[in-house]
Structure formats: structure tokens, C-alpha cells
Design an enzyme around this catalytic site. Structure first.
Site, short mmCIF file in Angstrom:
data_model
loop_
_atom_site.label_atom_id
_atom_site.label_comp_id
_atom_site.label_asym_id
_atom_site.label_seq_id
_atom_site.Cartn_x
_atom_site.Cartn_y
_atom_site.Cartn_z
N ASP A 42 36.61 58.50 0.43
CA ASP A 42 35.38 58.44 1.23
C ASP A 42 34.31 57.79 0.37
OD1 ASP A 42 36.51 59.76 3.44
OD2 ASP A 42 36.01 61.72 2.63
N ASP A 57 36.98 57.50 9.31
CA ASP A 57 36.24 58.65 9.85
C ASP A 57 35.25 58.22 10.93
OD1 ASP A 57 37.57 60.23 7.95
OD2 ASP A 57 35.91 60.08 6.51
#
Length: 166
Positions: A118, A136
Site C-alpha cells: 500500500d 483498493d
């Protein structure tokens, strides 16, 4: 374009954009050494390895948990893709493609690295949103699409068996 083709295009585009962004940021830049990269007062690029699921829940340190999450992601992508192929709604096809593509992108990370990479961190003052990636964001957009598809007047009339309004 049929709903299935639109969904497949969204799946492939999500997967390519997600993996390209991750590979470029991690291997093609010095982000790991020079983080955070600030973009205005509200956004940073950082390196976070998420061994869990959304919001860092259910962190998995061992191999069994890692591979269970990979299997779950792959099963979800297969199930969503089967649904996508059968739908007659372009909104639903697009939404399912985004979610499946995001699930596959994060599954690739887990399989290859043991965790999901991430890198986008949004914040305002003391408020901080979780760190996320392209996969995401696509999953969230897909869930919004599912909700929108479920509340469309044409969709509700299809489900009730009543003819659509004129």
C-alpha cells in the site's frame, strides 16, 4: 460493449494499473529510502506492507494465513467474474470487474511478497485515512457501483417482476 466485456476490460485495466504502479514505485524509485513523498498538504506516498485485509485487520504473520488470504482473494475473483459474465447491467459488469481486478492485484502481492504493498496516504490535519493502493481504490469504486446498481429504479422493477415505468 456488453456488460461482460466492460467488466473484463475493467478487471484487466485494474490489474495492470495496480501492478504497474506498485512495481514502479517499489522497484523503479527510491520511495523506500526517501518516504514520505508529500503531494500538497493532504496526500503522501509511503511504503506500507499490509499482511491483513482492509484497514489492516486480521494480520497474518504465518504462511498459512497468507495462503488462506490468497485463496480467498482468488475464490472471490472467480465468483465475481462468473457473476460478471452473466449480468445484463453495464454498471454491475463494471463494478464486478473493478472488484475482481482489485482482488487479483492484492492476491498477486500476497503470493509474491507475503503482504500487500500500500502506498497512498490521505490526511487532513490530525485526521488520517488508511494507506491504500490502486487495487483498493478499484474495490471501493466497485462496491459503490454495486450499491448504485442495486438502487436503480429499473433494477428494482426488474426484481419485483413489475414492468419498468414509462
Amino acid at each position: 460493449m456488453t456488460p461482460a466485456r466492460l467488466g473484463l476490460a475493467a478487471l484487466v485495466a485494474t490489474l495492470i494499473l495496480d501492478q504497474a504502479a506498485k512495481l514502479w514505485l517499489y522497484l523503479g524509485t527510491d520511495l523506500v529510502l526517501t518516504q514520505p513523498w508529500r503531494y500538497g498538504a493532504y496526500a503522501d506516498f509511503v511504503v506500507v506492507w499490509n499482511r491483513g485485509v482492509s484497514y489492516g485487520l486480521f494480520q497474518q504473520e504465518g504462511g498459512l494465513g497468507r495462503w488462506l488470504l490468497v485463496a480467498l482473494s482468488l475464490a472471490a475473483a472467480v465468483g465475481l467474474s462468473a457473476w460478471m459474465v452473466r449480468t445484463r447491467s453495464r454498471v454491475l459488469g463494471l463494478a464486478l470487474g473493478l472488484i475482481a481486478g482489485g482482488a487479483l492485484g492484492n492476491a498477486i502481492d500476497r503470493a509474491a511478497y507475503g503482504a500487500v504493498f500500500d502506498f497512498v496516504h490521505l490526511h487532513v490535519g490530525a485526521w488520517s485515512w488508511y494507506v491504500f493502493n490502486v487495487a483498493d481504490a478499484a474495490i471501493v469504486a466497485g462496491v459503490v457501483g454495486l450499491v448504485l446498481d442495486s438502487v436503480r429504479p429499473e433494477r428494482r422493477s426488474d426484481l419485483s417482476g413489475e414492468p419498468p415505468p414509462l
